[in-house]
Design a protein around this motif. Structure first.
Motif, PDB file in Angstrom:
ATOM      1  N   LEU A   1       0.802  -1.226   0.000  1.00  0.00           N
ATOM      2  CA  LEU A   1       0.000   0.000   0.000  1.00  0.00           C
ATOM      3  C   LEU A   1       0.833   1.273   0.000  1.00  0.00           C
ATOM      4  N   GLN A   2       2.147   1.143   0.011  1.00  0.00           N
ATOM      5  CA  GLN A   2       3.003   2.326   0.004  1.00  0.00           C
ATOM      6  C   GLN A   2       3.087   2.915  -1.404  1.00  0.00           C
ATOM      7  N   VAL A   3       3.053   4.261  -1.500  1.00  0.00           N
ATOM      8  CA  VAL A   3       3.059   4.960  -2.784  1.00  0.00           C
ATOM      9  C   VAL A   3       4.359   5.744  -2.922  1.00  0.00           C
TER      10      VAL A   3
ATOM     11  N   SER B   1       9.475   5.025   5.880  1.00  0.00           N
ATOM     12  CA  SER B   1       8.088   5.261   5.488  1.00  0.00           C
ATOM     13  C   SER B   1       7.315   3.950   5.474  1.00  0.00           C
ATOM     14  N   ALA B   2       7.953   2.882   4.979  1.00  0.00           N
ATOM     15  CA  ALA B   2       7.293   1.573   4.938  1.00  0.00           C
ATOM     16  C   ALA B   2       6.919   1.110   6.339  1.00  0.00           C
ATOM     17  N   ALA B   3       7.833   1.310   7.289  1.00  0.00           N
ATOM     18  CA  ALA B   3       7.539   0.923   8.667  1.00  0.00           C
ATOM     19  C   ALA B   3       6.360   1.723   9.222  1.00  0.00           C
ATOM     20  N   ALA B   4       6.292   3.014   8.863  1.00  0.00           N
ATOM     21  CA  ALA B   4       5.179   3.847   9.336  1.00  0.00           C
ATOM     22  C   ALA B   4       3.859   3.425   8.693  1.00  0.00           C
TER      23      ALA B   4
ATOM     24  N   ILE C   1       5.245   9.367   2.578  1.00  0.00           N
ATOM     25  CA  ILE C   1       4.283   9.059   3.629  1.00  0.00           C
ATOM     26  C   ILE C   1       2.962   9.793   3.416  1.00  0.00           C
ATOM     27  N   VAL C   2       2.997  10.999   2.824  1.00  0.00           N
ATOM     28  CA  VAL C   2       1.754  11.754   2.615  1.00  0.00           C
ATOM     29  C   VAL C   2       0.838  10.993   1.659  1.00  0.00           C
TER      30      VAL C   2
END
Length: 502
Positions: A68-70, A266-269, A307-308
């Protein structure tokens, strides 16, 4: 708030497809102003930001790693890209990004992705804070349609002069009003929940500012448009030969390490925001590398996971990676069919978007609690941020990492001296046992404690209680003991020689 996560490779049903389709539109609307804004702030054509966003969706979005990370151009790399463009030119950007991508692919293939989780959080936060400060300082000039100085310090020290120039120019005041209005919309728009669901804050802010600029024909600078194909600048032979320069190599390493760290953090977040499959860090690093290699071949901006956009994807209800792939499709359609739409966007409103983004990079809420609870970590954060402002991105991060390593070495070098026999008869040796971890960092303390022992007594030093002793410390302790005992024995011999026979 948690979004439901589905298997990255499963074929979506009607409900899943509908959720991914809707989420892709939300991410697209968030991505457009950010892609364009990052490109303009980086000193490259606006279209290059869209190209990176497209590659982030269609290439990186298709690969395994994080479902789901962009990915796309990130504000966190803006300062570094700008410095590289100013130093080596836009044409060299492609080869720098290409080689960075290949390095990321290699690191992922070697299983180094998970090691990025070992980077000190204080260094990462300091890096982002330093980027945020330089980004804000630079975009204050763009906010007034003025040219920013090159270095971070010059940007900060030039702000008083900028204020004076703005106060004396009606055109500059108009541009500032547009930029400040954009920031206010970004801050307050999310509070109108119904409106925020229909239109994301970045797009709402840019749209309102653009409408006001066009409606009143305001005298402010607009985004320059060259066209998608014209903006593409694949690296040539001249740029490849630049790789031999030390500065270019340092820039490539900085791109690689910072982009990788930002993506994996960011992936961890993002993993904490949903209940779907967890990120495979090595595969995600390879996906980022593949995307950057393609971006480099096209002469576009480097990419990271953002992350945004990623959080917008999760909160919009995305189920699979289809949403991020579709967001890349929408960016491609927009860039091909409506490139002239970029030409009416005021530069000041994009500067406002990036000032807001830069502020969010600074951990204002975390700094005070960190100072109270872990002062050493807070100092590393502040020094890293300050070093980035004073020097540059790469040197600032290196300084932060060195401080982090030194702090860790200092904290793990706990050493204790156990002294026995101090009060025994003078002809008995003092037994000294050293416990813990003895390194050169604690050597001054060890020698000071040894020097405080009686000078007329022999010392027996026992190092068997040490879990670790480095070479410098071992040699220094052995040398001190040998010299100390030699002096004691010499003094005893001298006393025997001076005794008068009965």
């Amino acid at each position: 708030m948690r979004g439901a996560g589905g298997a990255a490779g499963s074929s979506p049903g009607a409900g899943t497809f509908r959720a991914d389709f809707t989420a892709s539109l939300v991410v697209f609307l968030v991505a457009v102003p950010l892609c364009v804004g990052v490109a303009v702030a980086s000193g490259v054509p606006a279209e290059l930001g869209l190209i990176t966003g497209i590659v982030g969706g269609l290439v990186t979005g298709l690969l395994p790693g994080s479902s789901l990370q962009v990915s796309g151009p990130a504000a966190g790399l803006t300062v570094l890209v700008y410095e590289a463009v100013q130093e080596y030119g836009v044409a060299a950007l492609g080869v720098i990004v290409l080689v960075s991508g290949l390095l990321q692919l290699a690191m992922g293939a070697l299983g180094l992705g998970r090691w990025f989780r070992a980077i000190s959080l204080a260094v990462v936060q300091g890096m982002l804070a330093g980027i945020g400060l330089v980004l804000i300082a630079g975009q204050l000039y763009a906010l007034a349609d003025a040219k920013a100085p090159s270095s971070g310090l010059d940007k900060i020290f030039g702000i008083p002069e900028l204020i004076g120039d703005v106060a004396g120019s009606s055109d500059s005041l108009t541009a500032v009003a547009i930029g400040v209005g954009t920031i206010l919309v970004l801050v307050f728009w999310p509070r109108f929940r119904q409106g925020a669901k229909v239109l994301p804050a970045p797009l709402a802010a840019v749209a309102l500012a653009t409408i006001a600029t066009v409606s009143f024909d305001l005298p402010v600078a607009r985004v320059e448009v060259k066209g998608l194909l014209e903006a593409i600048q694949p690296p040539g032979l001249d740029q490849v030969t630049q790789m031999a320069e030390v500065g270019v190599i340092g820039t490539i390493l900085a791109f690689t390490l910072i982009a990788s760290a930002e993506s994996l953090f960011s992936a961890a977040a993002v993993d904490r925001l949903h209940d779907g499959p967890r990120t495979d860090y090595d595969k995600e690093l390879m996906a980022q590398g593949a995307g950057n290699a393609v971006c480099g071949a096209l002469g576009a901006l480097p990419m990271t996971a953002v992350i945004v956009r990623s959080s917008a994807n999760v909160f919009a209800g995305a189920k699979t990676k289809l949403s991020r792939i579709l967001h890349g499709v929408w960016l491609l359609v927009f860039a091909v069919l409506f490139p002239s739409a970029l030409g009416i966007i005021p530069v000041a409103t994009l500067a406002g978007v990036l000032v807001h983004a830069g502020w969010k990079l600074i951990p204002t809420k975390e700094l005070l609690p960190l100072w109270r609870e872990r002062r050493g970590e807070a100092i590393i954060l502040i020094v890293t941020a300050g070093a980035i402002v004073i020097t540059n991105m790469f040197e600032g991060v290196i300084i932060g990492l060195l401080m982090s390593v030194a702090k860790t070495a200092w904290e793990t070098s706990h050493v204790h001296i156990d002294v026995k026999g101090r009060d025994d008869a003078e002809d008995q040796p003092i037994k000294v046992r050293v416990l813990g971890n003895a390194t050169f960092l604690r050597l001054p303390k060890l020698l000071d404690e040894l020097e405080s022992l009686p000078r007329e007594r022999v010392v027996e030093l026992d190092l068997r209680g040490l879990r670790h002793v480095d070479h410098a410390c071992e040699m220094a302790l052995a040398t001190w003991t040998e010299r100390h005992n030699a002096v004691v024995r010499h003094a005893e011999t001298a006393d025997e020689d001076t005794k008068v026979p009965a």
